[in-house]
Design a protein around this motif. Sequence first.
Motif: not given
Length: 364
Positions: A57-61, A136-142
Motif C-alpha cells: 500500500a504505502s508500505f508492505p505489511s 508505495n503502490i505507485f512507485s519505481i517498484s511497479s
Amino acid sequence: MNKLVCSSLVLLGAACSHQAMAQSQVTIYGIIDTGVVYTTNANAAGNSAIKMPSLTASFPSRLGFKGTEDLGGGLQAMFVLESGFAVDTGGMGQGNRLFGRQSFVGLKNNYGAIMLGRQVNMTYLVTAKSDVMGPNIFSISSIDSYIPNARSDNAIGYLGTFSGVTVGATYSFGRDTSTAGGASATGCAGEVAGNAKACRQVTAMLAYDSQSFGVSSSYDIMYGNTGAANGLTSSDNTDQRVTLNGYAMLGSTKIGMGVMDRKTRAAAAVNTDSDLYYLGFSTPFSAALVLDAQVARLNIKGSANKSTLSVARLTYNLSKRTALYTSVGYMKNAGTAAIPLDVGGTVGAGMNQFGVMTGVRHTF
C-alpha cells in the motif's frame, strides 16, 4: 544453615537471571497497511478495476521479531525474523515463506555486522534515502518489481558505517529457493555440487551520508540455473544491476534522485539493456501533513518501449503510529510496453493508466 545456603542460592540465581535479562533485548514490531485502489485500463479491453491490493500500500505489511544480546567487549549477537503478509487475505508473502522478508542471525561490533541467512541485499538498501516514495503502490517498484524484493536466501552479509561512510556486501550460495512464482520466488535454489556459479548472487554498496546530502552506489549480479525463472535457465545467464543515487536537504525538503542500469544476459527473448531514472521530493507542510512526489522513466535501449511514471502521495499522520494517505499516479506506456501503475497490477499493452489509492497505516 541449610536454609541460609538455600536462600543465598535463590538470591544469586535471581541476580544472575536479572543480569542476563538486562543484557538481552527482544522487540516485536510490525506494519499493517491497506486501503482501496482504483485503476483504469486494467486489461486489453480498457476496463477499470477497484480492489484491495495484496502486495503493498504505502508500505508492505509485516510482523517482525528482532533481538540483541550483549556478549561483552563491544560484541553483540543479533537476529531478525520478519514475515510479510497480505492484509486483504491474511496470506503469507515473499513466495509463501514464513519469514520471507528477513531471517538471519549474526554478530556486530564497532567494525560492522556479519549476518547469515535470508536478508535484504544492497540493491534493497541503496535507495532507502534517495527514493522518497519507497515501496508505495505507485512507485519505481511497479517498473522493476525486483527492487522491493531484493533479498537473498542462503546469504552471508556484511554492513558497517564509519564516519558517514557505509560499506556493505552480500554473497549468496543459492539466491531464491521458492518456486511459488512472482518477483520474490524465482526458483533458483543453487548450492549445486560441481557448479559453483549456479544461482549465486553477489551485491555490494558504498554510500556516504551527511546532514545535508548523501550519495550511494551499488552493484548486483545474479546467476541462473536449470528451471530458474526470467530466462536465467543456465548458470552462464546473468541479471546485473548497477545504481547511482543521491539526495539533498533543502531546509526540511528532501530532493532524491537516481539511475539504475540493468543488463540481462539470458534466453535471447528476454535479453535486456535498460536504464531506470527517478527524481522526487518530500516536503512536510506541518508535523502531521507530508507531500511526496516523483517522476520515473524506464528506457529499454534499442526498443520503442518506454514507460514514464508520475506519482504524488499526501500523508496525514494522526499520531506517531497511525496515518491516512492518498496516492495518485499516472503511467504512460509507449510502444507495446505493459508496465502497470500499481505494484502487482495489470494494464493493457501500450495503454496508459491512471490510478488512485486511499488507505490507512498503523505501525507497532
